[in-house]
Design an enzyme around this catalytic site. Structure first.
Site, PDB file in Angstrom:
ATOM      1  N   GLU A 121      -5.539  -5.280  10.502  1.00  0.00           N
ATOM      2  CA  GLU A 121      -4.550  -4.228  10.705  1.00  0.00           C
ATOM      3  C   GLU A 121      -4.840  -3.487  12.000  1.00  0.00           C
ATOM      4  OE1 GLU A 121      -2.541  -2.915   6.894  1.00  0.00           O
ATOM      5  OE2 GLU A 121      -4.400  -1.802   6.988  1.00  0.00           O
ATOM      6  N   GLU A 174      -6.990   4.419   7.696  1.00  0.00           N
ATOM      7  CA  GLU A 174      -6.823   5.853   7.405  1.00  0.00           C
ATOM      8  C   GLU A 174      -8.065   6.422   6.724  1.00  0.00           C
ATOM      9  OE1 GLU A 174      -3.017   5.550   5.421  1.00  0.00           O
ATOM     10  OE2 GLU A 174      -2.094   5.018   7.333  1.00  0.00           O
ATOM     11  N   SER A 218       3.281  -2.275  10.410  1.00  0.00           N
ATOM     12  CA  SER A 218       4.737  -2.243  10.613  1.00  0.00           C
ATOM     13  C   SER A 218       5.419  -3.577  10.306  1.00  0.00           C
ATOM     14  CB  SER A 218       5.066  -1.756  12.028  1.00  0.00           C
ATOM     15  OG  SER A 218       4.576  -0.430  12.214  1.00  0.00           O
ATOM     16  N   HIS A 226      -9.579   0.859   4.692  1.00  0.00           N
ATOM     17  CA  HIS A 226      -8.302   1.053   5.394  1.00  0.00           C
ATOM     18  C   HIS A 226      -8.536   1.991   6.583  1.00  0.00           C
ATOM     19  CE1 HIS A 226      -4.233   2.371   6.255  1.00  0.00           C
ATOM     20  NE2 HIS A 226      -3.825   1.276   5.643  1.00  0.00           N
ATOM     21  N   GLY A 234       2.183   2.147  10.766  1.00  0.00           N
ATOM     22  CA  GLY A 234       3.098   3.275  10.629  1.00  0.00           C
ATOM     23  C   GLY A 234       3.738   3.705  11.931  1.00  0.00           C
ATOM     24  N   ASN A 286       0.870  -1.182   0.000  1.00  0.00           N
ATOM     25  CA  ASN A 286       0.000   0.000   0.000  1.00  0.00           C
ATOM     26  C   ASN A 286       0.899   1.221   0.000  1.00  0.00           C
ATOM     27  OD1 ASN A 286      -1.832   2.019   0.465  1.00  0.00           O
ATOM     28  ND2 ASN A 286      -2.280   1.432   2.577  1.00  0.00           N
ATOM     29  N   TRP A 287       1.023   1.833  -1.173  1.00  0.00           N
ATOM     30  CA  TRP A 287       1.959   2.965  -1.286  1.00  0.00           C
ATOM     31  C   TRP A 287       1.394   4.234  -0.655  1.00  0.00           C
ATOM     32  CZ3 TRP A 287       3.924   2.653  -7.105  1.00  0.00           C
ATOM     33  CH2 TRP A 287       4.538   1.415  -7.307  1.00  0.00           C
ATOM     34  N   LYS A 288       0.132   4.218  -0.302  1.00  0.00           N
ATOM     35  CA  LYS A 288      -0.534   5.405   0.257  1.00  0.00           C
ATOM     36  C   LYS A 288      -0.299   6.607  -0.675  1.00  0.00           C
ATOM     37  CE  LYS A 288       0.146   3.439   4.792  1.00  0.00           C
ATOM     38  NZ  LYS A 288       0.001   3.638   6.216  1.00  0.00           N
ATOM     39  N   GLY A 304       2.784  -1.162   4.354  1.00  0.00           N
ATOM     40  CA  GLY A 304       2.798   0.255   4.042  1.00  0.00           C
ATOM     41  C   GLY A 304       4.219   0.746   3.800  1.00  0.00           C
ATOM     42  N   GLY A 305       4.821   1.311   4.829  1.00  0.00           N
ATOM     43  CA  GLY A 305       6.142   1.937   4.699  1.00  0.00           C
ATOM     44  C   GLY A 305       7.177   1.067   3.998  1.00  0.00           C
TER      45      GLY A 305
HETATM   46  C1  PEP Z   1      -0.831   0.024   5.992  1.00  0.00           C
HETATM   47  O1  PEP Z   1      -0.851   1.164   5.590  1.00  0.00           O
HETATM   48  O2  PEP Z   1      -1.750  -0.737   5.673  1.00  0.00           O
HETATM   49  C2  PEP Z   1       0.279  -0.405   6.841  1.00  0.00           C
HETATM   50  C3  PEP Z   1       0.230  -1.585   7.370  1.00  0.00           C
HETATM   51  O3  PEP Z   1       1.297   0.498   7.020  1.00  0.00           O
HETATM   52  P1  PEP Z   1       2.726   0.194   7.742  1.00  0.00           P
HETATM   53  O4  PEP Z   1       3.250  -1.100   7.158  1.00  0.00           O
HETATM   54  O5  PEP Z   1       3.581   1.351   7.381  1.00  0.00           O
HETATM   55  O6  PEP Z   1       2.451   0.061   9.190  1.00  0.00           O
END
Ligand code: PEP
Length: 254
Positions: free
Chosen positions: A169, A99, A214, A97, A175, A11-13, A235-236
């Site tokens: 999640e 967010e 994470s 998601h 994040g 997920n590049w956001k 994500g990251g």
């Molecule tokens: C996400 O955005 O779905 C996510 C899991 O982010 P991160 O891996 O950065 O925690």
């Protein structure tokens, strides 16, 4: 039963540029052949879907991060309809998601509507569920997961999960650098699968449940070991091809 095929989704956001996407995708495409057991998915910002599709070739799947909850295109300024995502080359779309829920006010009902529209348009929804830290501390994790899941079950029915993916999640792990332990992830995944199994054991046994929060190259192997953990939503760490492919390799090694 053999375990379900692992899925590792990036997920590049709201990150990336034409130049950085190119080198990221080149790294992913170059490494994908080393992970034949793993389905790999990338979800760039919508404006980059078409150029990323052109760079991906066939092996790596494309997904969107969001879609409109409308079943027909029309006068909805700023929204993107699922048919457009299909045309751009998407097979998957993230739905709900945290967010989107927290920052853009998406209720369980809106998330359930988006899930239904995605499926009707032949996109596989990746339904994101998860509790906040306050909810975990109040021992509400299962109640929250049940509420979020039931909103979709009530609208679309358990059979809809024959063509869907779930991502657990925990909001407190997204994040933040804080990860659920393998046991915490497995416990939540087993709860979600069990709730589906009460309605249809076959569908519950086949639906893939990803862990997100994470995930990094150094914890992926341990997190993916849970019997109900079928990969990750990243994500990251999905923004660096080396890290993302190391996570795919951790799934391949299971
Ligand atoms: C996400 O955005 O779905 C996510 C899991 O982010 P991160 O891996 O950065 O925690």
């Amino acid at each position: 039963m053999s375990k379900r095929q692992y899925l590792v989704a990036g997920n590049w956001k709201m990150n990336g540029s034409t130049a950085s996407n190119r080198s990221l995708v080149e790294g992913i495409v170059a490494g994908a052949g080393d992970c034949p057991k793993v389905e790999i998915l990338v979800c760039p910002p919508s404006v980059y879907l078409c150029p990323v599709a052109a760079l991906l070739g066939g092996g790596v799947r494309l997904g969107a991060q969001n879609l409109a909850d409308q079943d027909k295109p029309g006068a909805y300024t700023g929204e993107i309809h699922g048919t457009m995502l299909r045309e751009a080359g998407c097979d998957y779309v993230l739905v709900g998601h945290s967010e989107r829920r927290a920052l853009y006010g998406e209720s369980d009902a809106v998330v359930a509507a988006k899930f239904g529209v995605a499926q009707a348009l032949d996109l596989v929804p990746v339904l994101c569920l998860g509790e906040t830290l306050a909810e975990r501390d109040a021992e509400q994790t299962e109640a929250v997961l049940a509420r979020q899941l039931d909103a979709v079950l009530d609208r679309s029915g358990v059979h809809a999960f024959a063509r869907a993916v779930i991502a657990y999640e925990p909001v407190w792990a997204i994040g933040t650098g804080r990860t659920a332990s393998t046991a915490q992830a497995q416990e939540a995944h087993a709860f979600i699968r069990g709730r589906l199994a009460a309605l249809d054991a076959t569908i519950a046994g086949s639906v893939r449940i990803l862990y997100g929060g994470s995930v990094k190259p150094d914890n992926a192997r341990e997190l993916f070991a849970g019997v109900d953990v079928d990969g990750g939503l990243i994500g990251g760490a999905s923004l660096k091809s080396q890290d993302f492919m190391a996570i795919c390799a951790a799934a391949q090694a299971q």
